[in-house]
Each structure stands twice: as structure tokens, then as C-alpha cells.
Write a protein that holds these residues in place. Structure first.
Motif, PDB file in Angstrom:
ATOM      1  N   ALA A  90     -55.407 -17.801  -3.699  1.00 51.30           N
ATOM      2  CA  ALA A  90     -54.384 -18.489  -2.906  1.00 51.30           C
ATOM      3  C   ALA A  90     -54.778 -18.435  -1.431  1.00 51.30           C
ATOM      4  O   ALA A  90     -55.323 -17.428  -0.955  1.00 51.30           O
ATOM      5  CB  ALA A  90     -53.029 -17.824  -3.111  1.00 51.30           C
ATOM      6  N   ALA A  91     -54.505 -19.519  -0.707  1.00 54.40           N
ATOM      7  CA  ALA A  91     -54.852 -19.586   0.715  1.00 54.40           C
ATOM      8  C   ALA A  91     -54.230 -18.431   1.498  1.00 54.40           C
ATOM      9  O   ALA A  91     -54.890 -17.829   2.353  1.00 54.40           O
ATOM     10  CB  ALA A  91     -54.402 -20.931   1.299  1.00 54.40           C
ATOM     11  N   SER A  92     -52.982 -18.101   1.197  1.00 51.28           N
ATOM     12  CA  SER A  92     -52.318 -17.004   1.910  1.00 51.28           C
ATOM     13  C   SER A  92     -52.980 -15.659   1.615  1.00 51.28           C
ATOM     14  O   SER A  92     -53.075 -14.799   2.503  1.00 51.28           O
ATOM     15  CB  SER A  92     -50.829 -16.950   1.553  1.00 51.28           C
ATOM     16  N   THR A  93     -53.461 -15.480   0.390  1.00 48.94           N
ATOM     17  CA  THR A  93     -54.140 -14.234   0.017  1.00 48.94           C
ATOM     18  C   THR A  93     -55.474 -14.106   0.750  1.00 48.94           C
ATOM     19  O   THR A  93     -55.811 -13.033   1.254  1.00 48.94           O
ATOM     20  CB  THR A  93     -54.363 -14.166  -1.514  1.00 48.94           C
ATOM     21  N   VAL A  94     -56.224 -15.205   0.828  1.00 51.64           N
ATOM     22  CA  VAL A  94     -57.506 -15.197   1.543  1.00 51.64           C
ATOM     23  C   VAL A  94     -57.276 -14.838   3.008  1.00 51.64           C
ATOM     24  O   VAL A  94     -57.945 -13.960   3.560  1.00 51.64           O
ATOM     25  CB  VAL A  94     -58.232 -16.555   1.430  1.00 51.64           C
ATOM     26  N   GLU A  95     -56.307 -15.498   3.632  1.00 49.07           N
ATOM     27  CA  GLU A  95     -56.048 -15.230   5.048  1.00 49.07           C
ATOM     28  C   GLU A  95     -55.583 -13.798   5.284  1.00 49.07           C
ATOM     29  O   GLU A  95     -56.058 -13.134   6.207  1.00 49.07           O
ATOM     30  CB  GLU A  95     -55.047 -16.235   5.603  1.00 49.07           C
ATOM     31  N   SER A  96     -54.687 -13.282   4.442  1.00 46.80           N
ATOM     32  CA  SER A  96     -54.197 -11.915   4.668  1.00 46.80           C
ATOM     33  C   SER A  96     -55.272 -10.872   4.386  1.00 46.80           C
ATOM     34  O   SER A  96     -55.415  -9.905   5.147  1.00 46.80           O
ATOM     35  CB  SER A  96     -52.929 -11.636   3.848  1.00 46.80           C
ATOM     36  N   CYS A  97     -56.046 -11.060   3.320  1.00 42.53           N
ATOM     37  CA  CYS A  97     -57.133 -10.097   3.012  1.00 42.53           C
ATOM     38  C   CYS A  97     -58.201 -10.098   4.097  1.00 42.53           C
ATOM     39  O   CYS A  97     -58.670  -9.037   4.511  1.00 42.53           O
ATOM     40  CB  CYS A  97     -57.776 -10.425   1.668  1.00 42.53           C
ATOM     41  N   THR A  98     -58.593 -11.293   4.548  1.00 45.65           N
ATOM     42  CA  THR A  98     -59.644 -11.347   5.566  1.00 45.65           C
ATOM     43  C   THR A  98     -59.129 -10.822   6.906  1.00 45.65           C
ATOM     44  O   THR A  98     -59.865 -10.151   7.623  1.00 45.65           O
ATOM     45  CB  THR A  98     -60.235 -12.764   5.716  1.00 45.65           C
ATOM     46  N   ARG A  99     -57.865 -11.094   7.232  1.00 42.18           N
ATOM     47  CA  ARG A  99     -57.293 -10.558   8.477  1.00 42.18           C
ATOM     48  C   ARG A  99     -57.288  -9.031   8.438  1.00 42.18           C
ATOM     49  O   ARG A  99     -57.710  -8.368   9.387  1.00 42.18           O
ATOM     50  CB  ARG A  99     -55.874 -11.075   8.703  1.00 42.18           C
ATOM     51  N   LYS A 100     -56.845  -8.475   7.310  1.00 43.40           N
ATOM     52  CA  LYS A 100     -56.808  -7.017   7.180  1.00 43.40           C
ATOM     53  C   LYS A 100     -58.224  -6.441   7.251  1.00 43.40           C
ATOM     54  O   LYS A 100     -58.451  -5.409   7.886  1.00 43.40           O
ATOM     55  CB  LYS A 100     -56.132  -6.607   5.879  1.00 43.40           C
ATOM     56  N   ALA A 101     -59.191  -7.112   6.610  1.00 44.34           N
ATOM     57  CA  ALA A 101     -60.578  -6.627   6.631  1.00 44.34           C
ATOM     58  C   ALA A 101     -61.115  -6.578   8.062  1.00 44.34           C
ATOM     59  O   ALA A 101     -61.757  -5.603   8.455  1.00 44.34           O
ATOM     60  CB  ALA A 101     -61.459  -7.516   5.754  1.00 44.34           C
ATOM     61  N   PHE A 102     -60.854  -7.624   8.855  1.00 44.23           N
ATOM     62  CA  PHE A 102     -61.298  -7.613  10.253  1.00 44.23           C
ATOM     63  C   PHE A 102     -60.628  -6.486  11.036  1.00 44.23           C
ATOM     64  O   PHE A 102     -61.252  -5.858  11.891  1.00 44.23           O
ATOM     65  CB  PHE A 102     -61.029  -8.959  10.939  1.00 44.23           C
ATOM     66  N   GLN A 103     -59.363  -6.217  10.744  1.00 41.86           N
ATOM     67  CA  GLN A 103     -58.649  -5.138  11.434  1.00 41.86           C
ATOM     68  C   GLN A 103     -59.210  -3.768  11.064  1.00 41.86           C
ATOM     69  O   GLN A 103     -59.129  -2.833  11.857  1.00 41.86           O
ATOM     70  CB  GLN A 103     -57.152  -5.199  11.109  1.00 41.86           C
ATOM     71  N   LEU A 104     -59.776  -3.650   9.868  1.00 38.98           N
ATOM     72  CA  LEU A 104     -60.338  -2.378   9.412  1.00 38.98           C
ATOM     73  C   LEU A 104     -61.685  -2.051  10.071  1.00 38.98           C
ATOM     74  O   LEU A 104     -62.130  -0.911  10.049  1.00 38.98           O
ATOM     75  CB  LEU A 104     -60.483  -2.367   7.888  1.00 38.98           C
ATOM     76  N   LEU A 105     -62.346  -3.077  10.620  1.00 40.59           N
ATOM     77  CA  LEU A 105     -63.625  -2.821  11.285  1.00 40.59           C
ATOM     78  C   LEU A 105     -63.415  -1.937  12.496  1.00 40.59           C
ATOM     79  O   LEU A 105     -62.382  -2.026  13.147  1.00 40.59           O
ATOM     80  CB  LEU A 105     -64.280  -4.145  11.689  1.00 40.59           C
ATOM     81  N   PRO A 106     -64.315  -1.028  12.808  1.00 38.18           N
ATOM     82  CA  PRO A 106     -65.699  -0.921  12.369  1.00 38.18           C
ATOM     83  C   PRO A 106     -65.913  -0.141  11.062  1.00 38.18           C
ATOM     84  O   PRO A 106     -67.045   0.146  10.714  1.00 38.18           O
ATOM     85  CB  PRO A 106     -66.380  -0.203  13.533  1.00 38.18           C
ATOM     86  N   ASP A 107     -64.850   0.185  10.327  1.00 41.81           N
ATOM     87  CA  ASP A 107     -65.019   0.854   9.035  1.00 41.81           C
ATOM     88  C   ASP A 107     -65.452  -0.194   8.009  1.00 41.81           C
ATOM     89  O   ASP A 107     -64.624  -0.799   7.317  1.00 41.81           O
ATOM     90  CB  ASP A 107     -63.713   1.537   8.608  1.00 41.81           C
ATOM     91  N   VAL A 108     -66.768  -0.427   7.935  1.00 37.52           N
ATOM     92  CA  VAL A 108     -67.325  -1.481   7.089  1.00 37.52           C
ATOM     93  C   VAL A 108     -66.964  -1.260   5.624  1.00 37.52           C
ATOM     94  O   VAL A 108     -66.608  -2.212   4.919  1.00 37.52           O
ATOM     95  CB  VAL A 108     -68.860  -1.582   7.279  1.00 37.52           C
ATOM     96  N   SER A 109     -67.035  -0.038   5.150  1.00 40.81           N
ATOM     97  CA  SER A 109     -66.719   0.236   3.746  1.00 40.81           C
ATOM     98  C   SER A 109     -65.287  -0.167   3.407  1.00 40.81           C
ATOM     99  O   SER A 109     -65.036  -0.785   2.372  1.00 40.81           O
ATOM    100  CB  SER A 109     -66.921   1.714   3.420  1.00 40.81           C
ATOM    101  N   ALA A 110     -64.350   0.178   4.268  1.00 41.15           N
ATOM    102  CA  ALA A 110     -62.945  -0.176   4.030  1.00 41.15           C
ATOM    103  C   ALA A 110     -62.750  -1.693   4.087  1.00 41.15           C
ATOM    104  O   ALA A 110     -62.000  -2.264   3.279  1.00 41.15           O
ATOM    105  CB  ALA A 110     -62.043   0.520   5.046  1.00 41.15           C
ATOM    106  N   ALA A 111     -63.426  -2.358   5.026  1.00 41.15           N
ATOM    107  CA  ALA A 111     -63.319  -3.816   5.141  1.00 41.15           C
ATOM    108  C   ALA A 111     -63.883  -4.495   3.901  1.00 41.15           C
ATOM    109  O   ALA A 111     -63.281  -5.438   3.365  1.00 41.15           O
ATOM    110  CB  ALA A 111     -64.043  -4.295   6.399  1.00 41.15           C
ATOM    111  N   ILE A 112     -65.027  -4.023   3.424  1.00 37.66           N
ATOM    112  CA  ILE A 112     -65.628  -4.590   2.209  1.00 37.66           C
ATOM    113  C   ILE A 112     -64.718  -4.357   1.012  1.00 37.66           C
ATOM    114  O   ILE A 112     -64.502  -5.257   0.192  1.00 37.66           O
ATOM    115  CB  ILE A 112     -67.044  -4.006   1.981  1.00 37.66           C
TER     116      ILE A 112
END
Length: 174
Positions: A90-112
């Protein structure tokens, strides 16, 4: 001709830099057979980072995620089911997951880990970003080396004996 593992064993930063500098030549050589590759690679390397950076909260749209998967499949081994799986998010799921992943950086493992919650997204696709000598840039060099062996080995010949030097500690910029 040495294999991609030969480059991986090389500890000379100058050789890695020279291979990195060959990237667009190798994409063009491979793209001579796969016309869409050059277009997708330019989008991925140049346009997508600008699009993401221009947003108040970094994220990817569903369409960008599908195009990212298309780039990955054009560049490597074709797996038609992956594009279908990515498209089913779902478009909303992609946007929320990718937003959260960017916020988790620089913790690459958590973002992945966050991105891998999306259907069709594994660690290889999830880790496709960053600057300087990052895992992504190392991957680009290894891909460049391997594809150059097949499509334009003369580029690797220009490296001469540098690629055969014994291993020393690889210096990186952070």
C-alpha cells in the motif's frame, strides 16, 4: 583477469577510487545491451536523492519504490516476482516504512530491518543509499568490476598491477 573477489581483496584505496570512477562507463557498456539501465541508473543515482532530500520528511513513494526495484532488477539478476510483490505494498505503508527507516539512520541495521517489512524488499534493496565509502559505494565498485569484466575488460586492464598488490589496511573517509 581477476574476479570481483580480487577487487574485494585489494586494499589500495587508489584502485578502489579508479574502479569507482569507471562506474558510468561500465553502466553505458552494459546499457548498450539493456537500454533502460542507463536511464534507470541516472534516476537512481541523481534524481531520486534530490527528490527525497526535497521532502520535509524523507521517504519514498510507492511509485519510487517500484522504480527502485525495476532499477535493481535491470542492473542484476531478473526476478519478475519481486516487482509484483513491491507493487502490492500500500502507498501509505511504503511512505510510513521509508520515513521511519530514514529517521532510524545512522543506525543502518535498524533502517534495513524497517524496510524489510515491505513485501519484496530484502537487505540488498533496503541498503541502496548513502555517500562516501559506504556499503553502497563498495557494492557499486564490486558491481562495476564484475560487469566490466564481461562488457568492457579493457577498462580494467588500465588498472595494471595495482589490482594485484598484497592486502594492506584500506583507508576510508567517513
Amino acid at each position: 583477469m581477476a574476479s570481483a573477489s580480487g577487487l574485494f581483496q585489494c586494499s589500495d584505496p587508489k584502485t578502489w577510487k579508479r574502479v569507482s570512477d569507471m562506474y558510468w562507463e561500465v553502466v553505458a557498456a552494459k546499457g548498450a545491451k539493456q537500454k533502460k539501465l542507463l536511464e534507470l541508473d541516472r534516476w537512481y543515482q541523481e534524481e531520486l536523492p534530490a527528490l527525497i532530500g526535497a521532502r520535509p520528511h524523507k521517504s519514498l513513494t510507492s511509485e519510487e519504490m517500484v522504480k527502485l526495484m525495476e532499477w535493481k532488477l535491470t542492473r542484476g539478476k531478473f526476478r519478475p516476482r519481486l516487482k509484483q510483490l513491491v507493487s502490492s505494498n500500500a502507498a501509505s505503508t511504503v511512505e510510513s516504512c521509508t520515513r521511519k527507516a530514514f529517521q532510524l539512520l545512522p543506525d543502518v541495521s535498524a533502517a534495513i530491518e524497517e524496510l524489510c517489512q515491505l513485501k519484496g524488499i530484502g537487505p540488498a534493496t533496503a541498503s541502496a543509499s548513502e555517500e562516501a565509502w559506504t556499503p553502497h559505494r563498495v557494492e557499486l565498485c564490486l558491481w562495476t568490476w564484475k560487469v566490466a569484466e564481461k562488457h568492457c575488460p579493457e577498462l580494467l586492464e588500465s588498472l595494471g598491477d595495482e589490482k594485484e598488490r598484497p592486502a594492506k589496511k584500506l583507508k576510508t573517509k567517513q
